[in-house]
Scaffold this motif. Structure first.
Motif, PDB file in Angstrom:
ATOM      1  N   VAL A  38      -9.821 -25.117 -61.776  1.00  0.00           N
ATOM      2  CA  VAL A  38      -8.998 -26.314 -61.572  1.00  0.00           C
ATOM      3  C   VAL A  38      -9.601 -27.252 -60.530  1.00  0.00           C
ATOM      4  N   LEU A  39     -10.195 -26.701 -59.489  1.00  0.00           N
ATOM      5  CA  LEU A  39     -10.690 -27.510 -58.375  1.00  0.00           C
ATOM      6  C   LEU A  39     -12.188 -27.791 -58.447  1.00  0.00           C
ATOM      7  N   ILE A  40     -12.841 -27.366 -59.509  1.00  0.00           N
ATOM      8  CA  ILE A  40     -14.298 -27.492 -59.612  1.00  0.00           C
ATOM      9  C   ILE A  40     -14.808 -28.902 -59.321  1.00  0.00           C
ATOM     10  N   PRO A  41     -14.195 -29.968 -59.849  1.00  0.00           N
ATOM     11  CA  PRO A  41     -14.777 -31.307 -59.624  1.00  0.00           C
ATOM     12  C   PRO A  41     -14.847 -31.722 -58.160  1.00  0.00           C
ATOM     13  N   PHE A  82       1.088 -10.961 -53.649  1.00  0.00           N
ATOM     14  CA  PHE A  82       2.530 -11.211 -53.728  1.00  0.00           C
ATOM     15  C   PHE A  82       3.077 -11.891 -52.476  1.00  0.00           C
ATOM     16  N   ARG A  83       2.193 -12.200 -51.528  1.00  0.00           N
ATOM     17  CA  ARG A  83       2.661 -12.917 -50.336  1.00  0.00           C
ATOM     18  C   ARG A  83       3.026 -14.348 -50.702  1.00  0.00           C
ATOM     19  N   TRP A  84       4.074 -14.854 -50.065  1.00  0.00           N
ATOM     20  CA  TRP A  84       4.505 -16.222 -50.333  1.00  0.00           C
ATOM     21  C   TRP A  84       3.421 -17.197 -49.896  1.00  0.00           C
ATOM     22  N   PRO A  85       3.005 -18.112 -50.763  1.00  0.00           N
ATOM     23  CA  PRO A  85       1.890 -19.004 -50.416  1.00  0.00           C
ATOM     24  C   PRO A  85       2.226 -19.939 -49.264  1.00  0.00           C
ATOM     25  N   ASP A  86       1.243 -20.135 -48.396  1.00  0.00           N
ATOM     26  CA  ASP A  86       1.390 -21.063 -47.276  1.00  0.00           C
ATOM     27  C   ASP A  86       0.580 -22.319 -47.594  1.00  0.00           C
ATOM     28  N   LEU A  87       1.218 -23.272 -48.262  1.00  0.00           N
ATOM     29  CA  LEU A  87       0.534 -24.485 -48.703  1.00  0.00           C
ATOM     30  C   LEU A  87       1.121 -25.738 -48.072  1.00  0.00           C
ATOM     31  N   GLY A  88       1.905 -25.558 -47.015  1.00  0.00           N
ATOM     32  CA  GLY A  88       2.590 -26.698 -46.421  1.00  0.00           C
ATOM     33  C   GLY A  88       1.664 -27.786 -45.932  1.00  0.00           C
ATOM     34  N   ASP A  89       0.453 -27.411 -45.473  1.00  0.00           N
ATOM     35  CA  ASP A  89      -0.480 -28.399 -44.938  1.00  0.00           C
ATOM     36  C   ASP A  89      -1.148 -29.226 -46.025  1.00  0.00           C
ATOM     37  N   TYR A  90      -1.029 -28.794 -47.272  1.00  0.00           N
ATOM     38  CA  TYR A  90      -1.745 -29.471 -48.344  1.00  0.00           C
ATOM     39  C   TYR A  90      -0.914 -30.546 -49.042  1.00  0.00           C
ATOM     40  N   GLY A  91       0.374 -30.566 -48.826  1.00  0.00           N
ATOM     41  CA  GLY A  91       1.195 -31.602 -49.430  1.00  0.00           C
ATOM     42  C   GLY A  91       1.962 -31.124 -50.648  1.00  0.00           C
ATOM     43  N   ILE A 121       1.509 -28.021 -53.786  1.00  0.00           N
ATOM     44  CA  ILE A 121       2.528 -26.970 -53.959  1.00  0.00           C
ATOM     45  C   ILE A 121       3.021 -26.954 -55.392  1.00  0.00           C
ATOM     46  N   ILE A 122       3.293 -28.128 -55.940  1.00  0.00           N
ATOM     47  CA  ILE A 122       3.762 -28.218 -57.332  1.00  0.00           C
ATOM     48  C   ILE A 122       2.701 -27.676 -58.279  1.00  0.00           C
ATOM     49  N   LEU A 123       1.440 -28.070 -58.061  1.00  0.00           N
ATOM     50  CA  LEU A 123       0.361 -27.595 -58.930  1.00  0.00           C
ATOM     51  C   LEU A 123       0.223 -26.082 -58.853  1.00  0.00           C
ATOM     52  N   PHE A 125      -5.948 -19.902 -56.590  1.00  0.00           N
ATOM     53  CA  PHE A 125      -5.811 -21.347 -56.382  1.00  0.00           C
ATOM     54  C   PHE A 125      -5.688 -21.646 -54.887  1.00  0.00           C
ATOM     55  N   GLN A 126      -4.900 -20.851 -54.188  1.00  0.00           N
ATOM     56  CA  GLN A 126      -4.747 -21.065 -52.748  1.00  0.00           C
ATOM     57  C   GLN A 126      -6.080 -20.848 -52.023  1.00  0.00           C
ATOM     58  N   THR A 127      -6.843 -19.849 -52.457  1.00  0.00           N
ATOM     59  CA  THR A 127      -8.167 -19.622 -51.876  1.00  0.00           C
ATOM     60  C   THR A 127      -9.074 -20.814 -52.154  1.00  0.00           C
TER      61      THR A 127
END
Length: 678
Positions: free
Chosen positions: A34-37, A281-290, A294-296, A403-405
């Motif tokens: 997903v993030l390749i580009p 299974f840990r809850w993702p910490d994506l707050g800094d990314y917007g 998070i939706i994606l 994805f988070q990584t």
């Protein structure tokens, strides 16, 4: 007619030989593509990409004498892929998929009546969360090829048994030797061959001793070739990457060595089998990314969950009515054995296997056994609905984990680009033989050694010969490895593969970069000794930082290579600060004021209030003492800790050659305001 054609196409697509490779490709894409580009080069990708640029792909022939076939594969890969990061990201994803297909094919050959289980295990292998370095694409695309060579050699071995021909045996031992002459990562897994042969010949020879003899005979070509490679690799060849440190430990104290190995293996196996899957299974910490990120993330997780359920609903026919008994008595021992020997190369070299970068590279061979064992356990679950929901949950959460990584890699790629972009703004040109020093940069997935590559690419894009003009070195915890002491005339020599750097401390700059709190600073002893954020390493090296001696303006300023970095970053506050600090160094006070007028009209506050100092000096030198005083008061309100730096600036203003009575009065007022000591 069209309806019938579509139905025929759909039925063909749903056949196992088409659907499962396509499903595995989609799983790899949703997990890693997903993030390749937007991704770039990481870690040792950078030096390897720079070597390709400077020396050409042919330079890789023979570049690792202890791993001769890897040089051939690097030559082919770099000649084919080129220098653009996006092509390497695609290349790495392709070879990961090929590796997974080889693994799925191996499972199907070994257990032909376990189609569903083979697919489950292959899915888990495709997204194994122990290894998180997919984005380091140039390096690990090659390791996926090595892994694929090893697994294809297993497939060729099983084909040799099936076809009863020496032709496939020759193919199998050739692929095995190619893998072993490329890397030591999978040496431990080579020991699985004897167990795989034992399982395969079960239906041919039922009795124990005849079966054992048949296993030995069929294993003989492989153990002979492996033995020859091993003897050459560790005894005949004088070149090596890592020595077998465990043997030294064992010779010193066998009992302590055995306890060490037992403790290490048990801990690593637990992490590779239990911890690694639990952490997804840990809850993702994506707050800094917007919000959009998070939706994606949740869209990908949801798509993976639904996709897995849909896939196994469409492939209900994989549930074969008749299956051979005793499969679990084979698959579970094979998975356990693979886990307990997968890390053998790392354990013998006493290299750590961890779940964080960069040591999770040791998890690559552990994926083989962990995926087999978890796949077997999930497949044993009843009823079918609960099994499918559990599998879909594991896969979906692992997709989210990757994805988070990937977002972490993207973040640090951007930080690294900002570092070099700000450096080129501040230092449009560097004198040859300059060493750039810094405390360890807040950039994960990079080291000073890896960043030396792009530093030379940026400042010496047309380099000829093997004399490397620039070198980047961390100071602090690693102090003493490259730079023994901070003496201005100390000569520095450092080898960098084919290149040699020769410089001295008299041609050094110390930089400070903390993107969350300030722009990049090229430290100057005259201005930064009181900068409150500097740690002990930077303060210790400050006296050798010589920006005036190695940095100059240029009609042809250094630029980030666009193919690798993308477009130049748009000017921001840091652009104005870097350019103003350069103009301050060159004593171009008119330029400082022009930049200050532009910056202050656009930005209410700096990243760090110490960044006002070049502008304070510039306005003072241009006799705009009112603005200089106003910026000083604002800086003090913003950060009282920089008062000593502001005092230094006003002492310079008080003693400048063009000092006036008004400047003296203004300086006295500021000394009082800042509580400056004499």
């Amino acid at each position: 007619m069209q309806t019938e054609t579509f139905k025929a196409f759909l039925n063909k697509l749903l056949k196992e030989e088409y659907l499962i490779p396509l499903a595995l490709l989609l799983l790899c894409l949703i997990s890693f593509g997903v993030l390749i580009p937007w991704l770039g080069f990481f870690w040792d990708d950078w030096p390897l990409a720079w070597y390709t640029h400077a020396l050409g792909p042919e330079s890789f022939i023979g570049f690792a004498p202890q791993r001769p076939f890897s040089g051939v594969l690097y030559f082919i890969s770099t000649a084919l892929v080129g220098e653009k990061p996006i092509f390497w990201q695609i290349y790495a994803l392709f070879w990961r998929w090929v590796m997974v297909l080889a693994f799925w094919w191996f499972l199907r050959k070994l257990w032909p009546d376990r189609k569903r289980e083979a697919t489950v295990i292959a899915c888990l292998f495709a997204i194994y969360p122990g290894f998180t370095q997919q984005s380091i694409a140039l390096i690990y695309s090659l390791y996926y090829i090595y892994y694929a060579l090893f697994i294809f050699s297993l497939n060729a071995m099983l084909l040799a048994f099936e076809k009863k021909t020496w032709g496939w045996t020759i193919v199998a031992v050739t692929l095995m030797a190619a893998a072993m002459l490329s890397t030591e990562y999978f040496y431990g897994l080579e020991l699985l061959r004897v167990l795989i042969i034992w399982f395969y010949v079960k239906d041919e020879v039922a009795r124990f001793w005849p079966r054992a003899w048949t296993t030995v005979k069929r294993y003989l070509p492989y153990v002979l070739v492996a033995g020859l490679v091993f003897v050459w690799r560790f005894f005949a060849s004088k070149e090596y990457s890592y020595s077998v440190m465990y043997l030294k430990r064992f010779r010193a104290s066998p009992s302590d060595a055995i306890r060490y190995l037992r403790r290490t293996i048990l801990g690593d196996v637990y992490e590779a089998m239990v911890t690694v899957w639990a952490r997804v299974f840990r809850w993702p910490d994506l707050g800094d990314y917007g919000t959009r990120v998070i939706i994606l993330n949740w869209l990908l997780v949801g798509a993976a969950f639904i996709g897995v359920l849909l896939f196994f609903w469409l492939r209900r026919r994989m549930e074969q009515k008749t299956q051979s008994k005793g499969w679990y008595l084979q698959v579970i021992p094979l998975g356990i054995a693979a886990l307990f020997i997968g890390g053998l190369s790392f354990w013998m070299a006493e290299l750590p296997i961890r779940l964080d970068w960069p040591w999770d590279r040791g998890m690559l061979p552990m994926a083989f056994g962990s995926s087999i064992l978890l796949g077997a356990l999930v497949s044993a679950l009843r009823p079918k609905v609960a099994r499918n929901i559990l599998l879909a949950t594991i896969i979906a959460t692992t997709v989210g984990f990757h994805f988070q990584t990937g977002m972490s890699y993207l973040l640090h790629w951007r930080i690294q680009k900002a570092f070099f972009q700000q450096l080129t703004w501040r230092a449009p040109a560097l004198e040859p033989d300059t060493i750039v020093m810094s405390e360890e940069l807040p950039i994960k997935y990079y080291t000073d050694n890896s960043l030396t590559g792009p530093l030379n690419w940026i400042y010496a894009p047309d380099l000829e010969g093997y004399q490397m003009p620039y070198f980047l070195s961390y100071i602090g915890p690693r102090w003493g490895i490259f730079l023994p002491e901070f003496e201005p005339e100390l000569a520095i020599e450092q080898e960098y593969r084919n290149y040699m750097f020769n410089g001295s401390m008299s041609q050094a700059i110390v930089v400070y970069f903390s993107p969350s709190t300030n722009c990049l600073r090229v430290l100057d002893p005259a201005y930064d000794s009181e900068f409150p954020e500097l740690g002990e390493p930077s303060l210790a090296a400050l006296n050798v930082s010589n920006p005036a001696g190695v940095i100059s303006d240029s009609d042809d300023p250094a630029r980030l290579p666009e193919k690798q970095f993308g477009a130049e970053l748009a000017p921001d506050w840091c652009y104005y600060f870097e350019k103003a600090d350069l103009a301050r160094q060159l004593e171009d006070w008119e330029r400082v004021v022009a930049l200050g007028d532009e910056a202050l009209a656009q930005y209410d506050t700096p990243y760090n209030y110490a960044e006002y100092i070049p502008f304070i000096l510039g306005y003072a030198y241009q006799n705009d003492l009112e603005t200089a005083q106003a910026l000083t008061r604002e800086a003090l309100r913003g950060n009282e800790n920089i008062a000593p730096m502001l005092c230094q600036a006003w002492r310079e203003i008080e003693t400048m050659e063009t000092s006036t009575e008004e400047a003296s009065i203004a300086s006295s007022a500021m000394f009082e305001k800042l509580a400056c000591t004499p």
